[in-house]
Design a protein around this motif. Structure first.
Motif, PDB file in Angstrom:
ATOM      1  N   SER A   1       0.841  -1.186   0.000  1.00 53.91           N
ATOM      2  CA  SER A   1       0.000   0.000   0.000  1.00 53.91           C
ATOM      3  C   SER A   1       0.881   1.242   0.000  1.00 53.91           C
ATOM      4  O   SER A   1       1.918   1.286   0.670  1.00 53.91           O
ATOM      5  CB  SER A   1      -0.896  -0.011   1.246  1.00 53.91           C
ATOM      6  OG  SER A   1      -1.456   1.259   1.483  1.00 53.91           O
TER       7      SER A   1
ATOM      8  N   LEU B   1     -15.568  -5.542   1.436  1.00 54.57           N
ATOM      9  CA  LEU B   1     -14.897  -4.787   2.489  1.00 54.57           C
ATOM     10  C   LEU B   1     -15.777  -3.626   2.916  1.00 54.57           C
ATOM     11  O   LEU B   1     -16.387  -2.947   2.083  1.00 54.57           O
ATOM     12  CB  LEU B   1     -13.559  -4.255   1.959  1.00 54.57           C
ATOM     13  CG  LEU B   1     -12.568  -3.667   2.961  1.00 54.57           C
ATOM     14  CD1 LEU B   1     -12.090  -4.754   3.918  1.00 54.57           C
ATOM     15  CD2 LEU B   1     -11.389  -3.053   2.229  1.00 54.57           C
ATOM     16  N   ASP B   2     -15.854  -3.395   4.221  1.00 53.08           N
ATOM     17  CA  ASP B   2     -16.628  -2.286   4.760  1.00 53.08           C
ATOM     18  C   ASP B   2     -15.836  -0.992   4.590  1.00 53.08           C
ATOM     19  O   ASP B   2     -14.800  -0.802   5.236  1.00 53.08           O
ATOM     20  CB  ASP B   2     -16.935  -2.540   6.237  1.00 53.08           C
ATOM     21  CG  ASP B   2     -17.803  -1.437   6.855  1.00 53.08           C
ATOM     22  OD1 ASP B   2     -18.259  -0.554   6.103  1.00 53.08           O
ATOM     23  OD2 ASP B   2     -18.007  -1.480   8.087  1.00 53.08           O
ATOM     24  N   LEU B   3     -16.299  -0.121   3.714  1.00 52.99           N
ATOM     25  CA  LEU B   3     -15.611   1.135   3.429  1.00 52.99           C
ATOM     26  C   LEU B   3     -16.261   2.321   4.130  1.00 52.99           C
ATOM     27  O   LEU B   3     -15.918   3.471   3.842  1.00 52.99           O
ATOM     28  CB  LEU B   3     -15.578   1.388   1.917  1.00 52.99           C
ATOM     29  CG  LEU B   3     -14.799   0.365   1.084  1.00 52.99           C
ATOM     30  CD1 LEU B   3     -14.967   0.650  -0.404  1.00 52.99           C
ATOM     31  CD2 LEU B   3     -13.327   0.383   1.463  1.00 52.99           C
TER      32      LEU B   3
ATOM     33  N   ARG C   1     -12.126   4.768   8.313  1.00 54.89           N
ATOM     34  CA  ARG C   1     -10.957   3.935   8.018  1.00 54.89           C
ATOM     35  C   ARG C   1     -10.352   4.179   6.631  1.00 54.89           C
ATOM     36  O   ARG C   1      -9.124   4.177   6.492  1.00 54.89           O
ATOM     37  CB  ARG C   1     -11.303   2.462   8.201  1.00 54.89           C
ATOM     38  CG  ARG C   1     -11.567   2.085   9.649  1.00 54.89           C
ATOM     39  CD  ARG C   1     -11.547   0.598   9.830  1.00 54.89           C
ATOM     40  NE  ARG C   1     -10.213   0.044   9.611  1.00 54.89           N
ATOM     41  CZ  ARG C   1      -9.996  -1.210   9.221  1.00 54.89           C
ATOM     42  NH1 ARG C   1     -11.013  -2.019   8.979  1.00 54.89           N
ATOM     43  NH2 ARG C   1      -8.765  -1.649   9.063  1.00 54.89           N
ATOM     44  N   PRO C   2     -11.153   4.396   5.573  1.00 58.61           N
ATOM     45  CA  PRO C   2     -10.515   4.653   4.272  1.00 58.61           C
ATOM     46  C   PRO C   2      -9.645   5.902   4.251  1.00 58.61           C
ATOM     47  O   PRO C   2      -8.766   6.030   3.397  1.00 58.61           O
ATOM     48  CB  PRO C   2     -11.713   4.798   3.319  1.00 58.61           C
ATOM     49  CG  PRO C   2     -12.800   4.012   3.973  1.00 58.61           C
ATOM     50  CD  PRO C   2     -12.611   4.249   5.445  1.00 58.61           C
TER      51      PRO C   2
ATOM     52  N   THR D   1      -6.128   4.854   6.971  1.00 61.14           N
ATOM     53  CA  THR D   1      -5.148   3.802   6.725  1.00 61.14           C
ATOM     54  C   THR D   1      -5.181   3.396   5.256  1.00 61.14           C
ATOM     55  O   THR D   1      -5.943   3.951   4.468  1.00 61.14           O
ATOM     56  CB  THR D   1      -5.424   2.582   7.640  1.00 61.14           C
ATOM     57  OG1 THR D   1      -4.345   1.667   7.527  1.00 61.14           O
ATOM     58  CG2 THR D   1      -6.718   1.886   7.257  1.00 61.14           C
TER      59      THR D   1
ATOM     60  N   LEU E   1      -5.694   0.751   1.969  1.00 65.59           N
ATOM     61  CA  LEU E   1      -6.705  -0.225   1.569  1.00 65.59           C
ATOM     62  C   LEU E   1      -6.228  -1.658   1.822  1.00 65.59           C
ATOM     63  O   LEU E   1      -6.994  -2.503   2.296  1.00 65.59           O
ATOM     64  CB  LEU E   1      -7.043  -0.037   0.090  1.00 65.59           C
ATOM     65  CG  LEU E   1      -8.226  -0.828  -0.472  1.00 65.59           C
ATOM     66  CD1 LEU E   1      -9.516  -0.456   0.248  1.00 65.59           C
ATOM     67  CD2 LEU E   1      -8.377  -0.560  -1.965  1.00 65.59           C
TER      68      LEU E   1
ATOM     69  N   ARG F   1      -4.083  -2.672   4.045  1.00 66.76           N
ATOM     70  CA  ARG F   1      -4.077  -2.922   5.487  1.00 66.76           C
ATOM     71  C   ARG F   1      -5.494  -3.247   5.968  1.00 66.76           C
ATOM     72  O   ARG F   1      -5.686  -4.105   6.830  1.00 66.76           O
ATOM     73  CB  ARG F   1      -3.527  -1.710   6.234  1.00 66.76           C
ATOM     74  CG  ARG F   1      -3.280  -1.975   7.717  1.00 66.76           C
ATOM     75  CD  ARG F   1      -2.750  -0.748   8.424  1.00 66.76           C
ATOM     76  NE  ARG F   1      -1.428  -0.352   7.947  1.00 66.76           N
ATOM     77  CZ  ARG F   1      -0.748   0.679   8.463  1.00 66.76           C
ATOM     78  NH1 ARG F   1      -1.266   1.398   9.458  1.00 66.76           N
ATOM     79  NH2 ARG F   1       0.449   0.988   7.999  1.00 66.76           N
ATOM     80  N   MET F   2      -6.480  -2.566   5.397  1.00 68.25           N
ATOM     81  CA  MET F   2      -7.868  -2.859   5.739  1.00 68.25           C
ATOM     82  C   MET F   2      -8.236  -4.285   5.318  1.00 68.25           C
ATOM     83  O   MET F   2      -8.903  -5.015   6.052  1.00 68.25           O
ATOM     84  CB  MET F   2      -8.804  -1.853   5.062  1.00 68.25           C
ATOM     85  CG  MET F   2      -8.729  -0.447   5.618  1.00 68.25           C
ATOM     86  SD  MET F   2      -9.799   0.705   4.689  1.00 68.25           S
ATOM     87  CE  MET F   2     -11.417   0.003   5.024  1.00 68.25           C
TER      88      MET F   2
ATOM     89  N   GLY G   1      -6.647  -6.792   7.611  1.00 63.74           N
ATOM     90  CA  GLY G   1      -7.347  -6.762   8.887  1.00 63.74           C
ATOM     91  C   GLY G   1      -8.684  -7.459   8.838  1.00 63.74           C
ATOM     92  O   GLY G   1      -9.180  -7.949   9.863  1.00 63.74           O
ATOM     93  N   ALA G   2      -9.289  -7.509   7.640  1.00 65.89           N
ATOM     94  CA  ALA G   2     -10.578  -8.185   7.469  1.00 65.89           C
ATOM     95  C   ALA G   2     -10.406  -9.659   7.132  1.00 65.89           C
ATOM     96  O   ALA G   2     -11.384 -10.347   6.829  1.00 65.89           O
ATOM     97  CB  ALA G   2     -11.387  -7.482   6.382  1.00 65.89           C
TER      98      ALA G   2
END
Length: 252
Positions: free
Chosen positions: A99, A165-167, A171-172, A175, A177, A179-180, A183-184
């Motif tokens: 990222s 993915l919950d956007l 969080r967007p 951090t 994308l 990394r999100m 994490g998911a």
């Protein structure tokens, strides 16, 4: 508050007059390395050409040509009434699944993000082909402007399969994308990427603090998880004066 003077006297600069490499190019390479390694700090003034020329036993035109090379690369800028100033060094990124947010943090830069668009939309032919979904299927879309140390660096546009993915929330903007995704619990395995270049449109130039027609690096990437499913398709624009991709090439 005056700008600090970049300490070129502390640098181990030397030129080889027996080398076929032009003297100005040797000097430009050494100054570029010092900027990219942080030995010449962003915002500092380079000092006068006469002193640098006398120290290295070079003519003033040779030193001026070396400095102009770095001005052309966006590493130095000449400011009337101020002098030649070191610009923030370019972000150099390895070509791997990483990222931009994480790469900036690793380089000691301070990344921030503004979310410009966050919505769902029907997949175009190109997006559908990249994500492996039917044309017209709803996909998630997020468009962000990424900054480094408060300076705009990249315009990021990403399509994802709907519901992957919950956007929502902050969080967007807080951090990266990838990394999100990690994490998911979404394992990133491989990616297909194309890097190119084109001139900036008026709108893109305004967002990226460039002039219309300035060179932008383009990057189109489709990322896959460990099952081979496409989890993201990105079309990104980077300021060529602030960004570079590093490639490692192996002999066959």
């Amino acid at each position: 508050m005056p700008n600090p003077t970049a300490d070129t006297a502390a640098l181990d600069l030397d030129v080889d007059r027996a080398s076929p490499v032009p003297l100005y190019h040797q000097l430009a390479q050494q100054l570029e390395a010092a900027i990219e390694q942080g030995r010449l700090a962003p915002g500092g003034l380079l000092g006068n050409e006469i002193g640098l020329a006398a120290r290295l036993g070079l003519s003033r035109p040779t030193v001026r040509q070396a400095i102009q090379c770095l001005v052309d690369k966006g590493l130095l800028v000449r400011r009337r009434g101020v002098g030649t100033q070191v610009v923030h060094n370019r972000v150099r990124r390895p070509v791997e699944i990483s990222s931009l947010y994480d790469d900036l943090e690793a380089a000691g830069r301070h990344p921030t993000t503004t979310v410009l668009v966050r919505t769902t939309r029907p997949a175009t032919i190109a997006v559908a082909a990249a994500l492996g979904v039917p044309e017209g299927a709803e996909v998630s879309y997020v468009e962000r402007l990424r900054y480094a140390d408060g300076e705009p660096l990249a315009l990021l546009r990403n399509h994802l399969p709907a519901g992957l993915l919950d956007l929502s929330g902050d969080r967007p903007a807080a951090t990266g994308l990838y990394r999100m995704m990690r994490g998911a619990g979404i394992p990133l395995h491989s990616a297909r990427q194309t890097v190119g270049a084109r001139p900036a449109t008026a709108e893109e130039a305004g967002r990226l603090a460039e002039s219309e027609g300035a060179a932008l690096l383009t990057m189109e990437r489709t990322t896959f998880d460990d099952t081979g499913r496409a989890v993201e398709h990105g079309t990104h624009l980077y300021r060529a004066s602030r960004h570079a991709f590093d490639f490692q090439l192996l002999a066959r």
